[in-house]
Design a protein around this motif. Structure first.
Motif, PDB file in Angstrom:
ATOM      1  N   ILE A 193     -10.543  17.536  26.560  1.00  0.00           N
ATOM      2  CA  ILE A 193     -11.748  16.701  26.504  1.00  0.00           C
ATOM      3  C   ILE A 193     -11.980  16.107  25.120  1.00  0.00           C
ATOM      4  O   ILE A 193     -12.761  15.157  24.976  1.00  0.00           O
ATOM      5  CB  ILE A 193     -13.008  17.484  26.942  1.00  0.00           C
ATOM      6  N   VAL A 194     -11.307  16.631  24.101  1.00  0.00           N
ATOM      7  CA  VAL A 194     -11.462  16.097  22.749  1.00  0.00           C
ATOM      8  C   VAL A 194     -10.642  14.818  22.564  1.00  0.00           C
ATOM      9  O   VAL A 194     -10.942  13.995  21.699  1.00  0.00           O
ATOM     10  CB  VAL A 194     -11.055  17.157  21.706  1.00  0.00           C
ATOM     11  N   LYS A 195      -9.607  14.629  23.387  1.00  0.00           N
ATOM     12  CA  LYS A 195      -8.681  13.505  23.222  1.00  0.00           C
ATOM     13  C   LYS A 195      -9.120  12.312  24.076  1.00  0.00           C
ATOM     14  O   LYS A 195      -9.235  12.415  25.302  1.00  0.00           O
ATOM     15  CB  LYS A 195      -7.259  13.933  23.605  1.00  0.00           C
ATOM     16  N   ASN A 196      -9.328  11.186  23.425  1.00  0.00           N
ATOM     17  CA  ASN A 196      -9.793   9.983  24.121  1.00  0.00           C
ATOM     18  C   ASN A 196      -8.826   9.549  25.218  1.00  0.00           C
ATOM     19  O   ASN A 196      -9.250   9.150  26.307  1.00  0.00           O
ATOM     20  CB  ASN A 196      -9.996   8.834  23.130  1.00  0.00           C
ATOM     21  N   LYS A 197      -7.518   9.634  24.947  1.00  0.00           N
ATOM     22  CA  LYS A 197      -6.545   9.166  25.937  1.00  0.00           C
ATOM     23  C   LYS A 197      -6.587  10.010  27.204  1.00  0.00           C
ATOM     24  O   LYS A 197      -6.371   9.499  28.311  1.00  0.00           O
ATOM     25  CB  LYS A 197      -5.138   9.154  25.346  1.00  0.00           C
ATOM     26  N   ASP A 198      -6.873  11.304  27.052  1.00  0.00           N
ATOM     27  CA  ASP A 198      -6.985  12.166  28.224  1.00  0.00           C
ATOM     28  C   ASP A 198      -8.248  11.850  29.007  1.00  0.00           C
ATOM     29  O   ASP A 198      -8.235  11.803  30.251  1.00  0.00           O
ATOM     30  CB  ASP A 198      -6.988  13.642  27.806  1.00  0.00           C
ATOM     31  N   MET A 199      -9.342  11.612  28.317  1.00  0.00           N
ATOM     32  CA  MET A 199     -10.592  11.294  28.993  1.00  0.00           C
ATOM     33  C   MET A 199     -10.520   9.936  29.685  1.00  0.00           C
ATOM     34  O   MET A 199     -11.114   9.738  30.750  1.00  0.00           O
ATOM     35  CB  MET A 199     -11.755  11.328  28.005  1.00  0.00           C
ATOM     36  N   GLU A 200      -9.779   8.987  29.105  1.00  0.00           N
ATOM     37  CA  GLU A 200      -9.640   7.666  29.733  1.00  0.00           C
ATOM     38  C   GLU A 200      -8.978   7.777  31.098  1.00  0.00           C
ATOM     39  O   GLU A 200      -9.310   7.018  32.023  1.00  0.00           O
ATOM     40  CB  GLU A 200      -8.828   6.742  28.820  1.00  0.00           C
ATOM     41  N   ARG A 201      -8.046   8.713  31.266  1.00  0.00           N
ATOM     42  CA  ARG A 201      -7.384   8.911  32.557  1.00  0.00           C
ATOM     43  C   ARG A 201      -8.370   9.390  33.608  1.00  0.00           C
ATOM     44  O   ARG A 201      -8.245   9.070  34.795  1.00  0.00           O
ATOM     45  CB  ARG A 201      -6.243   9.922  32.423  1.00  0.00           C
ATOM     46  N   VAL A 202      -9.351  10.181  33.176  1.00  0.00           N
ATOM     47  CA  VAL A 202     -10.329  10.749  34.105  1.00  0.00           C
ATOM     48  C   VAL A 202     -11.387   9.718  34.477  1.00  0.00           C
ATOM     49  O   VAL A 202     -11.921   9.730  35.591  1.00  0.00           O
ATOM     50  CB  VAL A 202     -10.992  11.992  33.466  1.00  0.00           C
TER      51      VAL A 202
END
Length: 320
Positions: free
Chosen positions: A61-70
């Motif tokens: 959840i700290v990484k923007n690229k991971d949150m963008e996928r969600v």
């Protein structure tokens, strides 16, 4: 009510129990994001992907690229479980606690600002209140925040961030603070699983200090029911305490588990106390009970025996 919801930390102890509870009891469509740390359950979470109402995305959840996928859809709610939670680890090194518990919560609030969620339930802990003496009344939602270790300090910080975003931006946020949970899927580093594991192996059970520290115990499924109720009926900007009403001394818990397992109390070994060890936690859930109608379903003894048996089966390698 049909809804899409997002759960952070859904492969961890409370998160996984909550996901399983919702799949059994609702028609919600559930997305989980979890970085799959040492305390998670990859096998169990991937097994749930066979359910058409469930999807899992590995991410931080700290990484923007991971949150963008969600953020490929709008969610009715986000339930925020993701956290580093082991006090001893936070004392040794608080870096991950600051990153996940504080910065991670900040990232979610930023996405809430952008409209990806219609509401956010921030799951916190009674440890943010600090410690009580034996004669003080249990913590209420109005009790001052006074954390005494790095873990609880990072959780308190995240609570204050959530509060500030409500006060400043009127965002649809709710904070919950629970007492000590127990039940299936808790990591072996935690108190009750440690006792059971050591007893299964007939090994010494370490007990901090004099063992007279008091904790208020809450069965994880009752916690899940409370969060579900708060998600559907809770008031934005409010804090809700979720307590077990089961205050027990640590040594009483150890002896009770040994009794259930028919093991000798000679396995108990007193060890040097933990730094900053809070003496007593107790939490008043009357607001949740009176305002939203929550009540516990399981008795302490019933749920503890059920939990002990679950771990005995797990440690023996039998099917759960």
């Amino acid at each position: 009510m049909l809804m899409n919801i997002l759960i952070t930390g859904g492969a961890g102890f409370i998160g996984l129990n909550f996901v399983q509870y919702l799949l059994r009891n609702t028609e919600y469509h559930i997305t989980v994001i979890d970085s799959l740390t040492y305390a998670s359950h990859p096998k169990e979470i991937y097994a749930l992907t066979s359910n058409s109402r469930f999807r899992f995305l590995k991410g931080n959840i700290v990484k923007n690229k991971d949150m963008e996928r969600v953020m490929d859809q709008q969610y009715e709610a986000i339930i925020h479980f993701a956290a580093e939670s082991h006090v001893d680890n936070s004392i040794n090194n608080a870096d991950k606690f600051i990153q996940t518990n504080i910065n991670g919560t900040y990232q979610l609030l930023q996405n809430l600002m952008k409209g990806y969620f219609k509401r956010m339930i921030h799951v916190s802990t009674d440890e943010v209140y600090g410690t009580l003496t034996s004669t003080q009344l249990p913590f209420t939602e109005q009790s001052p925040i006074a954390p005494n270790n790095p873990y609880s300090a990072t959780k308190a910080s995240s609570d204050l961030l959530v509060r500030s975003y409500y006060e400043t931006f009127k965002l649809p946020v709710i904070t919950t603070r629970c007492s000590n949970n127990f039940g299936p899927f808790q990591n072996i580093e935690k108190f009750i699983p440690t006792i059971i594991h050591k007893a299964c192996k007939n090994r010494r059970i370490p007990l901090y200090g004099d063992g007279l520290q008091i904790r208020d115990w809450l069965f994880v499924e009752d916690h899940c029911r409370a969060i579900h109720l708060i998600m559907e009926k809770g008031v934005f900007g409010e804090v809700y305490n979720i307590g077990g009403g089961n205050e027990r001394k640590n040594i009483e818990i150890v002896k009770k588990i040994l009794e259930i397992m028919r093991k000798s109390e000679d396995l108990i070994e007193f060890v040097e106390d933990r730094k900053g060890h809070d003496r007593r936690y107790a939490i008043d859930s009357s607001k949740l009970q009176n305002k939203l109608g929550w009540k516990q379903t399981y008795s302490f003894n019933q749920s503890l025996e059920q939990t002990v048996q679950w771990y005995i089966n797990k440690f023996k390698g039998a099917p759960i």
